[in-house]
Design a protein around this motif. Sequence first.
Motif, PDB file in Angstrom:
ATOM      1  N   TRP A   1       0.860  -1.188   0.000  1.00 48.16           N
ATOM      2  CA  TRP A   1       0.000   0.000   0.000  1.00 48.16           C
ATOM      3  C   TRP A   1       0.895   1.237   0.000  1.00 48.16           C
ATOM      4  O   TRP A   1       1.202   1.820   1.036  1.00 48.16           O
ATOM      5  CB  TRP A   1      -0.938  -0.052   1.202  1.00 48.16           C
ATOM      6  CG  TRP A   1      -1.690  -1.351   1.216  1.00 48.16           C
ATOM      7  CD1 TRP A   1      -1.304  -2.527   1.803  1.00 48.16           C
ATOM      8  CD2 TRP A   1      -2.924  -1.624   0.544  1.00 48.16           C
ATOM      9  NE1 TRP A   1      -2.221  -3.508   1.544  1.00 48.16           N
ATOM     10  CE2 TRP A   1      -3.231  -2.992   0.779  1.00 48.16           C
ATOM     11  CE3 TRP A   1      -3.801  -0.854  -0.226  1.00 48.16           C
ATOM     12  CZ2 TRP A   1      -4.387  -3.589   0.267  1.00 48.16           C
ATOM     13  CZ3 TRP A   1      -4.938  -1.445  -0.729  1.00 48.16           C
ATOM     14  CH2 TRP A   1      -5.227  -2.798  -0.473  1.00 48.16           C
ATOM     15  N   HIS A   2       1.303   1.626  -1.204  1.00 46.41           N
ATOM     16  CA  HIS A   2       2.368   2.595  -1.405  1.00 46.41           C
ATOM     17  C   HIS A   2       1.998   3.973  -0.857  1.00 46.41           C
ATOM     18  O   HIS A   2       1.051   4.603  -1.313  1.00 46.41           O
ATOM     19  CB  HIS A   2       2.664   2.693  -2.902  1.00 46.41           C
ATOM     20  CG  HIS A   2       3.825   3.560  -3.257  1.00 46.41           C
ATOM     21  ND1 HIS A   2       4.992   3.056  -3.794  1.00 46.41           N
ATOM     22  CD2 HIS A   2       4.013   4.901  -3.165  1.00 46.41           C
ATOM     23  CE1 HIS A   2       5.830   4.040  -4.016  1.00 46.41           C
ATOM     24  NE2 HIS A   2       5.261   5.178  -3.646  1.00 46.41           N
ATOM     25  N   GLY A   3       2.775   4.421   0.124  1.00 48.20           N
ATOM     26  CA  GLY A   3       2.618   5.758   0.688  1.00 48.20           C
ATOM     27  C   GLY A   3       1.763   5.836   1.924  1.00 48.20           C
ATOM     28  O   GLY A   3       1.761   6.860   2.616  1.00 48.20           O
TER      29      GLY A   3
ATOM     30  N   ASP B   1       1.779  -4.176   5.614  1.00 50.65           N
ATOM     31  CA  ASP B   1       2.458  -3.373   4.602  1.00 50.65           C
ATOM     32  C   ASP B   1       2.524  -4.058   3.250  1.00 50.65           C
ATOM     33  O   ASP B   1       2.644  -3.406   2.214  1.00 50.65           O
ATOM     34  CB  ASP B   1       3.878  -3.039   5.086  1.00 50.65           C
ATOM     35  CG  ASP B   1       4.618  -2.107   4.150  1.00 50.65           C
ATOM     36  OD1 ASP B   1       4.035  -1.073   3.764  1.00 50.65           O
ATOM     37  OD2 ASP B   1       5.765  -2.415   3.797  1.00 50.65           O
ATOM     38  N   GLY B   2       2.472  -5.385   3.218  1.00 45.70           N
ATOM     39  CA  GLY B   2       2.527  -6.099   1.950  1.00 45.70           C
ATOM     40  C   GLY B   2       3.917  -6.294   1.411  1.00 45.70           C
ATOM     41  O   GLY B   2       4.089  -6.530   0.207  1.00 45.70           O
TER      42      GLY B   2
ATOM     43  N   HIS C   1       8.940   2.955   3.018  1.00 47.11           N
ATOM     44  CA  HIS C   1       7.648   2.416   3.429  1.00 47.11           C
ATOM     45  C   HIS C   1       7.265   2.934   4.816  1.00 47.11           C
ATOM     46  O   HIS C   1       8.114   3.163   5.676  1.00 47.11           O
ATOM     47  CB  HIS C   1       7.709   0.886   3.502  1.00 47.11           C
ATOM     48  CG  HIS C   1       7.807   0.206   2.177  1.00 47.11           C
ATOM     49  ND1 HIS C   1       7.328  -1.075   1.963  1.00 47.11           N
ATOM     50  CD2 HIS C   1       8.311   0.608   0.978  1.00 47.11           C
ATOM     51  CE1 HIS C   1       7.552  -1.438   0.717  1.00 47.11           C
ATOM     52  NE2 HIS C   1       8.149  -0.423   0.102  1.00 47.11           N
ATOM     53  N   GLY C   2       5.955   3.093   5.024  1.00 51.55           N
ATOM     54  CA  GLY C   2       5.415   3.322   6.359  1.00 51.55           C
ATOM     55  C   GLY C   2       5.601   4.697   6.945  1.00 51.55           C
ATOM     56  O   GLY C   2       5.152   4.953   8.067  1.00 51.55           O
TER      57      GLY C   2
ATOM     58  N   LEU D   1      13.270   0.282   2.365  1.00 51.69           N
ATOM     59  CA  LEU D   1      13.746   1.511   1.728  1.00 51.69           C
ATOM     60  C   LEU D   1      14.421   1.067   0.436  1.00 51.69           C
ATOM     61  O   LEU D   1      15.377   0.278   0.471  1.00 51.69           O
ATOM     62  CB  LEU D   1      14.741   2.240   2.630  1.00 51.69           C
ATOM     63  CG  LEU D   1      15.479   3.427   1.992  1.00 51.69           C
ATOM     64  CD1 LEU D   1      14.518   4.570   1.681  1.00 51.69           C
ATOM     65  CD2 LEU D   1      16.606   3.914   2.902  1.00 51.69           C
ATOM     66  N   HIS D   2      13.926   1.547  -0.713  1.00 52.94           N
ATOM     67  CA  HIS D   2      14.442   1.014  -1.962  1.00 52.94           C
ATOM     68  C   HIS D   2      14.248   1.977  -3.119  1.00 52.94           C
ATOM     69  O   HIS D   2      13.442   2.921  -3.053  1.00 52.94           O
ATOM     70  CB  HIS D   2      13.754  -0.318  -2.295  1.00 52.94           C
ATOM     71  CG  HIS D   2      12.273  -0.213  -2.525  1.00 52.94           C
ATOM     72  ND1 HIS D   2      11.725   0.015  -3.762  1.00 52.94           N
ATOM     73  CD2 HIS D   2      11.225  -0.313  -1.660  1.00 52.94           C
ATOM     74  CE1 HIS D   2      10.401   0.061  -3.652  1.00 52.94           C
ATOM     75  NE2 HIS D   2      10.064  -0.133  -2.394  1.00 52.94           N
ATOM     76  N   CYS D   3      14.991   1.708  -4.186  1.00 46.63           N
ATOM     77  CA  CYS D   3      14.773   2.398  -5.456  1.00 46.63           C
ATOM     78  C   CYS D   3      13.497   1.866  -6.082  1.00 46.63           C
ATOM     79  O   CYS D   3      13.279   0.649  -6.121  1.00 46.63           O
ATOM     80  CB  CYS D   3      15.965   2.164  -6.375  1.00 46.63           C
ATOM     81  SG  CYS D   3      15.769   2.870  -8.032  1.00 46.63           S
TER      82      CYS D   3
END
Length: 506
Positions: free
Chosen positions: A112-114, A122-123, A444-445, A486-488
């Motif tokens: 669930w982005h953002g 969070d998935g 995320h989060g 945390l990622h590209c």
Amino acid sequence: MAGSPGRGQWSRRSFLAATVAAGATLAACTRDSSIVVPKNAVADAEARRPHSGRTVSTTLTADRARVDLGGTVAETVSYNGTVPGPLVRASVGDELAVTVRNRLDRTTSVHWHGIALRNDMDGASPATPDIDGGADFTYRFSVPDPGTYWAHPHTGLDADTGLYFPVIVDDPNEPGDYDAEWVVLLDDWTDGVGSSPAQIYDGLRNSPGGHDMPGMGDMPGMPQMGTVPGVGGTGSSTLLGGDAGDVSYPYYLINGRIAQAPSSFRVTPGQRVRIRLINAGSDTAFRVALAGHKLTVTHTDGFAVVPTEVDAVLIGMGERYDVVVTAGDGVFPLVAAAEGKNASARALLVSGAGSPPPADYAPPELRGRVGTVEAFNAAPGAALPAARADVELPVELGGGMMNYDWTINGLPFAKTQPLEVREGQRVTLSFKNTSMMWHPMHLHGHTFEVLTADGRPGARKDTVNVLPMQQLRVSFVTDNPGVWMLHCHNTYHQEAGMMTSLNYID
């Protein structure tokens, strides 16, 4: 859940609970350590979020599908047989209960982005185990902040397929100073019509050097280069600091339609239209403009900014921008130019009589004032409280095209050393891009404020573009315990290793 009246046009309007919430020990994203989330920390954070007492329920089925992109049919995977998948809409404080039926022959997930949701929903593994093929799972969480969000898998290369959908969280107290709303999802498309994502990834990994140079893939005497359609052949972009990307796609889409068969959004002249722009692409930044109109940017990644007028906006993968326009009278193309790739997607804003220009029409607004993150500042109600940083964490982005190895702090995800924080801290992430590629970095989060060169707070976001050889700092509050990625947000860079985790420790 609000229904979808038509593609491209939207209406205005149990088993994981015991893991982190009970204080279970979670394996971290590293081979040599583990972390312990404090007892009931995730449940306590969930209790602090607003709760309306309402539940919004829906079901999504991830399965194979034949999807019509506008005369071109793609054999792909999607949610409920459509691209994009159905809109999920709720209000602040509502509980979302989304049952995902995985009918694929592999695991999947929905991130669930953002959304600053509870960690065990969070998935993204390991916080949420992936959903096995043939299994069902219900994501259940409250939504704390209004804004424009979206969702997609966090498994392998599935982000470069049809598995994505918009998520809108409304604020019941927002005045809504607009007459119509247009949700616009941008995408770069290859699955089922060109090389598969797996073929592209193999091509990137097995074509050392050269394919990051525009046009090198077809040069004679260059073995292994250009052997996979779509790999290499992209151009450069001043706005992105150099190479625009790694992949040239057969098509670029707006709301699941190619430029030659665009979707239309109908309004009446003089109406104020809120356009929610979401970049669901995997390797493409889009420069977006509406012919004959100025854009007033009102939100970045869901959070309000001081309204700022521009001619166009640059949107990296995972980013969202909300803009408001006052509709003219006629037929106006909304054009999303694939930055540095000599192609575009488009849709039509229709408010009167007229015919659209050719599919390759580039409105002059694309060459005007282009809004990037530096142009925007958080509105007073969206800014984080002023505070000194308790800790500054380095995030060095490295790697290159020769071996297609992408790293954070010198290590790929399989060997990552997680970033560690404690609840209640003010944290600065200091990005240093030592590579020759740009990277849209997503946390995320949490949401962070992007700091200016002199340390002043700017726009509030969860995804930010870090240009080659750039140093950029962001600041956030550690108020959401768990294990967070945390990622590209370049799908291929992430898969090749540019990901780490942010772990809360006791």
